[in-house]
Design an enzyme around this catalytic site. Sequence first.
Site, short mmCIF file in Angstrom:
data_model
loop_
_atom_site.label_atom_id
_atom_site.label_comp_id
_atom_site.label_asym_id
_atom_site.label_seq_id
_atom_site.Cartn_x
_atom_site.Cartn_y
_atom_site.Cartn_z
N SER A 1 0.85 -1.18 0.00
CA SER A 1 0.00 0.00 0.00
C SER A 1 0.89 1.23 0.00
O SER A 1 2.13 1.14 -0.02
CB SER A 1 -0.91 0.02 1.23
N LYS A 2 0.27 2.41 0.04
CA LYS A 2 1.02 3.66 -0.03
C LYS A 2 1.99 3.82 1.14
O LYS A 2 2.99 4.53 1.02
CB LYS A 2 0.06 4.84 -0.07
N ARG A 3 1.70 3.16 2.26
CA ARG A 3 2.61 3.31 3.39
C ARG A 3 3.98 2.68 3.11
O ARG A 3 4.96 2.96 3.80
CB ARG A 3 1.99 2.69 4.65
N GLY B 1 5.53 3.17 0.32
CA GLY B 1 6.16 3.99 -0.71
C GLY B 1 5.27 4.07 -1.93
O GLY B 1 4.06 3.87 -1.86
#
Length: 485
Positions: A251-253, A255
Amino acid sequence: MAPRVRFAPSPTGYLHVGGARTALFNWLFARRLGGVLVLRIEDTDVERSSQEMVDGILDGLRWLGLDWDEGPKIGGSFGPYFQSERLDRHRAMAAQLVAQGHAYYCYCTTEELKAKRDAAEQSGAAWRYDRTCSSLTRGEIAARERARVPRAIRFRVPEGATRFDDLVHGPIEFDGANIEDFVLLRSDGQPTYQLSVVSDDREMKITHVVRGDDHISNTPKHVLLFQALGARLPVFAHVPLILGADKKRLSKRHGATSVMEYERQGYLPEALVNFLALLGWSPGDDREILSRDELIASFTLEGITGSNAVFDVGKLDWMNGQYIARMSVEPLARAVVPLLVREGLWPAATPATEWLLRLLALLQPRAKRLTDFVDQARPFLAETVEYEDEAVRKHLGVAGLAQHVNALAQALREVVPFDEQHVEAVVRRTAEQQDIKAAPLIHATRVAVTGRTASPGIFEVLVLLGRDRTLARLDRLASFLDTRN
């Protein structure tokens, strides 16, 4: 028969690496077997879908070099290729299933269903739709229809097990007792995903459905729909999910996940394609760097592993560095110059000079991303350099260093020719004459011309900068050292 596969993204976001890997597997499979890749945009989520996201998906696929044979911008014999333009077909299929007795009208309201679900949860029981409307008589249905009572259409799940063979996971079986009578058409007339995807796959004659593991729970419903329609079942292959380093779903966490963000971060499309191909698939040997043609020649759906893949950014950086190292300098310049222009380090609309090509070739072995060239080239392209604190602290504390630097500058003014061999000889001879080791003078010279503790070979750097710029920077360092005393 040549396979027909599809990549069917939802334009509720940009193309992310998980979707790109699925598209790649479909593309490789089609290209190896001379099949057809259909690009279908599943844009029935009207509120979240947008043309901007559609364009972003198409741009991402184009950047990766994954062309499609049918779909947006191309057309084909099985269009339209936007799901929102196929709603009448979906509704017709739902009506057909009702007429055949495989589906039925459901007049239960949202409030009624919520009340039943809440009651089940309070009693600690699992809840699924209790088929209240499946036993309505023809008269009761007719009365509700005359009154235009809003109703959905539900599929009547038969008793027994639903089985299918998955090319990745092998035989998979679901007990019908655990599958509720799922909705095909909502009360507002909008088809659900389950209905739309089967309708489109059937009409587009899709032979193989290659998609993520997160769809396995949907597949028994799709199998039941194909069977109810008397349609040929496609072959299913569910590919493993991509996890972050913490073994949680990417996920975006973790990167960047958008494909085009990787372009902005300086990755080459060929490297990202190679990297994504090896996330959950193996060529059957220990090869890691594979060209596009090698990937096509080696790819099989059976080579996909059943275990989840970990997205290792360090491995991607290494692989990208391998691709950069193998590039000839001219195409490398075409990729890097726009980045230099964006940072104001190179004039716009100016082609790469012979000097810049030499600079890029010098920096090439140390670069893992295209953006590394911007950082590493800055000391060569800027008028002056800033001394890093670490460089000052580590290399500029030598006693009498200003005198040694001035002596080197004077010696370099006289050296002819100004090439690596003669420059190195002068630096080492100056150190000997100043009664210091060569290393402190070399380190100080590197700080003078780059401002940093690390660089390519210092003698190559000095020659590439040229005599005048080298002398100017040595003089500036000597002045800087004088002000500190």
